[in-house]
Design an enzyme around this catalytic site. Sequence first.
Site, mmCIF file in Angstrom:
data_model
loop_
_atom_site.group_PDB
_atom_site.id
_atom_site.type_symbol
_atom_site.label_atom_id
_atom_site.label_comp_id
_atom_site.label_asym_id
_atom_site.label_seq_id
_atom_site.Cartn_x
_atom_site.Cartn_y
_atom_site.Cartn_z
ATOM 1 N N LEU A 33 -22.983 22.683 10.548
ATOM 2 C CA LEU A 33 -23.382 23.405 11.762
ATOM 3 C C LEU A 33 -24.336 24.565 11.470
ATOM 4 C CD1 LEU A 33 -19.898 23.466 13.533
ATOM 5 C CD2 LEU A 33 -21.705 21.733 13.686
ATOM 6 N N HIS A 34 -25.249 24.789 12.423
ATOM 7 C CA HIS A 34 -26.220 25.886 12.331
ATOM 8 C C HIS A 34 -26.311 26.567 13.692
ATOM 9 C CE1 HIS A 34 -28.775 23.033 14.383
ATOM 10 N NE2 HIS A 34 -28.680 22.183 13.381
ATOM 11 N N GLU A 35 -27.274 27.467 13.839
ATOM 12 C CA GLU A 35 -27.370 28.257 15.075
ATOM 13 C C GLU A 35 -27.649 27.405 16.316
ATOM 14 O OE1 GLU A 35 -26.524 31.479 15.492
ATOM 15 O OE2 GLU A 35 -25.850 31.255 13.438
ATOM 16 N N GLY A 36 -28.268 26.233 16.120
ATOM 17 C CA GLY A 36 -28.478 25.322 17.254
ATOM 18 C C GLY A 36 -27.137 24.857 17.816
ATOM 19 N N HIS A 37 -26.255 24.395 16.914
ATOM 20 C CA HIS A 37 -24.910 23.999 17.343
ATOM 21 C C HIS A 37 -24.174 25.205 17.937
ATOM 22 C CE1 HIS A 37 -25.643 21.179 13.806
ATOM 23 N NE2 HIS A 37 -25.433 20.327 14.788
ATOM 24 N N ASP A 150 -32.534 17.008 20.864
ATOM 25 C CA ASP A 150 -32.463 15.546 20.912
ATOM 26 C C ASP A 150 -32.634 15.142 22.368
ATOM 27 O OD1 ASP A 150 -31.371 14.763 18.002
ATOM 28 O OD2 ASP A 150 -30.444 16.631 18.657
HETATM 29 P P1 AMP Z 1 -26.201 16.851 15.460
HETATM 30 O O1 AMP Z 1 -25.080 17.481 14.689
HETATM 31 O O2 AMP Z 1 -27.527 16.981 14.808
HETATM 32 O O3 AMP Z 1 -25.864 15.458 15.920
HETATM 33 O O4 AMP Z 1 -26.336 17.705 16.792
HETATM 34 C C1 AMP Z 1 -25.226 17.949 17.626
HETATM 35 C C2 AMP Z 1 -25.722 18.584 18.900
HETATM 36 O O5 AMP Z 1 -26.382 19.809 18.596
HETATM 37 C C3 AMP Z 1 -26.737 17.712 19.647
HETATM 38 O O6 AMP Z 1 -26.486 17.788 21.047
HETATM 39 C C4 AMP Z 1 -28.047 18.345 19.281
HETATM 40 O O7 AMP Z 1 -29.053 18.152 20.257
HETATM 41 C C5 AMP Z 1 -27.665 19.810 19.195
HETATM 42 N N1 AMP Z 1 -28.635 20.525 18.353
HETATM 43 C C6 AMP Z 1 -29.002 20.225 17.088
HETATM 44 N N2 AMP Z 1 -29.977 21.062 16.683
HETATM 45 C C7 AMP Z 1 -30.254 21.889 17.721
HETATM 46 C C8 AMP Z 1 -31.180 22.946 17.923
HETATM 47 N N3 AMP Z 1 -32.039 23.329 16.990
HETATM 48 N N4 AMP Z 1 -31.169 23.570 19.128
HETATM 49 C C9 AMP Z 1 -30.314 23.176 20.108
HETATM 50 N N5 AMP Z 1 -29.427 22.182 19.975
HETATM 51 C C10 AMP Z 1 -29.390 21.535 18.788
#
Ligand code: AMP
Length: 282
Positions: A33-37, A150
């Site tokens: 997990l990062h700041e997006g999550h 996404d």
């Molecule tokens: P993932 O773990 O990459 O499958 O992402 C899980 C959720 O986090 C998905 O709904 C992604 O769209 C969202 N996510 C990933 N990266 C970002 C980001 N940089 N900004 C906003 N949401 C993100």
Amino acid sequence: MKIVKTVAEVREQVKAWRKEGLTVGLVPTMGYLHEGHASLIDKSHEQNDRTVVSDFVNPMQFGPAEDLESYPRDIEHDAALVEAHGGDLIFNPDPEEMYHEGFSSFVDMTVLTEELCGLSRPVHFRGVCTVVSKLFNIVTPDRAYFGKKDAQQLAVIRHMADDLNMPLEIIGCPIVREADGLAKSSRNTYLSPDERKAALVLSKAIKLGSDLVKGGETDVKKITDEMKSLISAEPLARIDYVKIVDAATMQQIPVIDRPSLCAIAVFIGKTRLIDNFFTEDV
Ligand code: AMP
């Protein structure tokens, strides 16, 4: 904050919350997990009494030549982040818990998956729709949170929830970026220092495209050609696609005359990165 590995434990916890009349938000992730999550968890925490984060690298959404084995994983780091952002439960199942022997039911989608990542990654959205449907059935959230990072996935999930009468609200959240513009992604960790610099062509191309749209340009070929030449000037970059589609159907359009999505996928070395903008947001 608790971490559980079984469907039964999630159900038991959600049942207890429901008895107290509490609302539940779900943030589906593949972990690392990062700041997006974190921004999704923050939003869920703001809008619901309890937040469940699923942390599962879903084998079904990876193609045979993709990065399932090397996908980064760090549950301890994830637990600290979820806790810091007010999450209440992490569901971190093993693949066998989600896909028992003899598993043979799938959720799939037509039209919206024909272009963009659906074209480049043929099995991807079947895996996404199936796992997200399972998570909705396991957690039974009031709301579920997805990033605009996404964008096609967000559109597909919204459409699936609507088509299949899933009783929850789908919330889309803005893209979170690094200070220099690169969209945050668990896959950014694959990049070498030189590739990290080269990866900036994605956000630069997105900025160029959105500036053209903001300036009134509606000719899709003109916009995507300019974006493609910017990306092609970077030796470490290889374009998968640069396209503009109808935001509702994800089908290509020649002119921006409706809410649209400009989406790009670019290999930087071996790492495939995506970025996008919605014309409604420029
Ligand atoms: P993932 O773990 O990459 O499958 O992402 C899980 C959720 O986090 C998905 O709904 C992604 O769209 C969202 N996510 C990933 N990266 C970002 C980001 N940089 N900004 C906003 N949401 C993100």
